[in-house]
Design an enzyme around this catalytic site. Structure first.
Site, mmCIF file in Angstrom:
data_model
loop_
_atom_site.group_PDB
_atom_site.id
_atom_site.type_symbol
_atom_site.label_atom_id
_atom_site.label_comp_id
_atom_site.label_asym_id
_atom_site.label_seq_id
_atom_site.Cartn_x
_atom_site.Cartn_y
_atom_site.Cartn_z
ATOM 1 N N LYS A 15 0.819 -1.216 0.000
ATOM 2 C CA LYS A 15 0.000 0.000 0.000
ATOM 3 C C LYS A 15 0.858 1.273 0.000
ATOM 4 C CE LYS A 15 -2.358 -0.993 3.811
ATOM 5 N NZ LYS A 15 -1.800 -2.293 4.180
ATOM 6 N N ARG A 90 -9.398 0.910 8.970
ATOM 7 C CA ARG A 90 -8.940 -0.436 9.314
ATOM 8 C C ARG A 90 -9.980 -1.199 10.126
ATOM 9 N NH1 ARG A 90 -3.155 0.684 9.085
ATOM 10 N NH2 ARG A 90 -1.839 -1.001 9.589
ATOM 11 N N ARG A 124 11.789 -5.745 4.611
ATOM 12 C CA ARG A 124 11.478 -4.330 4.345
ATOM 13 C C ARG A 124 12.436 -3.405 5.089
ATOM 14 N NH1 ARG A 124 5.460 -2.031 4.884
ATOM 15 N NH2 ARG A 124 5.552 -2.701 7.054
ATOM 16 N N ARG A 157 11.459 -1.534 10.654
ATOM 17 C CA ARG A 157 10.402 -1.097 11.573
ATOM 18 C C ARG A 157 10.275 -2.055 12.751
ATOM 19 N NH1 ARG A 157 5.056 0.314 8.127
ATOM 20 N NH2 ARG A 157 4.171 -0.753 9.917
ATOM 21 N N ARG A 168 0.000 -8.751 13.536
ATOM 22 C CA ARG A 168 -0.609 -7.785 12.613
ATOM 23 C C ARG A 168 -1.476 -8.504 11.576
ATOM 24 N NH1 ARG A 168 4.380 -5.021 10.391
ATOM 25 N NH2 ARG A 168 2.979 -3.728 9.160
HETATM 26 P P1 AMP Z 1 0.961 0.807 9.115
HETATM 27 O O1 AMP Z 1 2.214 1.542 8.757
HETATM 28 O O2 AMP Z 1 -0.222 1.245 8.275
HETATM 29 O O3 AMP Z 1 1.135 -0.678 9.133
HETATM 30 O O4 AMP Z 1 0.593 1.252 10.613
HETATM 31 C C1 AMP Z 1 1.479 1.032 11.691
HETATM 32 C C2 AMP Z 1 0.723 0.970 13.000
HETATM 33 O O5 AMP Z 1 0.057 2.217 13.261
HETATM 34 C C3 AMP Z 1 -0.385 -0.066 13.052
HETATM 35 O O6 AMP Z 1 0.082 -1.358 13.373
HETATM 36 C C4 AMP Z 1 -1.286 0.510 14.157
HETATM 37 O O7 AMP Z 1 -0.744 0.307 15.436
HETATM 38 C C5 AMP Z 1 -1.221 1.998 13.851
HETATM 39 N N1 AMP Z 1 -2.280 2.397 12.864
HETATM 40 C C6 AMP Z 1 -2.091 2.932 11.631
HETATM 41 N N2 AMP Z 1 -3.268 3.158 11.026
HETATM 42 C C7 AMP Z 1 -4.237 2.753 11.883
HETATM 43 C C8 AMP Z 1 -5.654 2.714 11.836
HETATM 44 N N3 AMP Z 1 -6.338 3.146 10.778
HETATM 45 N N4 AMP Z 1 -6.318 2.219 12.934
HETATM 46 C C9 AMP Z 1 -5.657 1.806 14.028
HETATM 47 N N5 AMP Z 1 -4.317 1.785 14.135
HETATM 48 C C10 AMP Z 1 -3.603 2.267 13.071
#
Ligand code: AMP
Length: 217
Positions: A15, A90, A124, A157, A168
């Protein structure tokens, strides 16, 4: 006409990679709630400390917090012509909140196998400074551990560690996957597929662009 796109898909679907390329080609902002969460954590604010607790464990942060952050971001002027949402919504309550904030034109569901996801996330690399995404196996930076774009240092990360990745993926299946049906019922869902981990990301980007350009024909 504004172009408001949601990218849906499991962690590691690509994404962020696709959204940053779509941003350059469509000239609309890439809004990643994950990047916003990481920036808040890096800034060391009280909110950042709360977010870190969830993020480091691979859990979602509470809906009311993330909805508030996103709502403020969408009010900014650069969103007037549209946006690409990456990592939001999400959960069903987040999608319902988004419906109240703005209309959406396309929801692109990125399909990838679990095998590709695990391979992608375990190799990554992300730029500490600008957030650009690389991969040790498939999208190598020109110089080892250095960002091609800004010269920043690359890192892994915290939540890309194998035990957190498993959590996740579990959270995705239980809380985010139901959004596919939610948007299908509204007639907004379009599917794209990434079948080969070595494929150039531009192939999927071209496909998404041809989907969103349809309405101009
Ligand atoms: P990502 O980079 O999109 O994988 O987001 C990293 C982390 O940020 C996730 O594992 C969540 O802890 C938090 N996060 C990001 N977007 C959301 C969302 N829409 N709802 C809840 N937590 C989020």
């Amino acid at each position: 006409m504004a172009l408001r796109i949601v990218l849906l898909g499991p962690p590691g679907a690509g994404k962020g990679t696709y959204a940053s390329r779509l941003m350059r080609r469509l000239r609309i902002p890439h809004i990643s709630t994950g990047d916003m969460v990481r920036e808040e954590i890096k800034a060391g604010t009280p909110l950042g400390r709360v977010l870190k607790e969830y993020s480091d464990r691979g859990e979602l942060v509470p809906d009311d917090i993330i909805i508030g952050i996103l709502e403020e971001r969408l009010k900014k002027r650069d969103c007037a012509e549209g946006f690409i949402l990456d990592g939001f919504p999400r959960t069903i309550p987040q999608a319902e909140a988004l419906d109240k904030i703005t209309g959406i034109d396309y929801v692109i569901n990125i399909n990838v196998s679990d095998e590709i996801i695990v391979q992608r996330l375990s190799s990554r690399l992300v730029c500490k400074r600008c957030g650009a995404i690389y991969n040790r196996l498939t999208l190598k930076p020109k110089r080892d551990m250095i960002c091609d774009i800004c010269g920043g240092e690359l890192y892994t990360r915290e939540d890309d560690k194998p035990e957190v990745v498993r959590e996740r993926l579990r959270v995705y299946k239980v809380r985010t996957k139901p959004l596919i049906e939610y948007y299908r019922r509204r007639g907004l869902l379009r599917e794209v597929y990434c079948k080969d981990i070595k494929a150039d990301p531009e192939v999927v980007v071209d496909e998404i662009i041809s989907i969103v350009k349809e309405r101009e024909l």
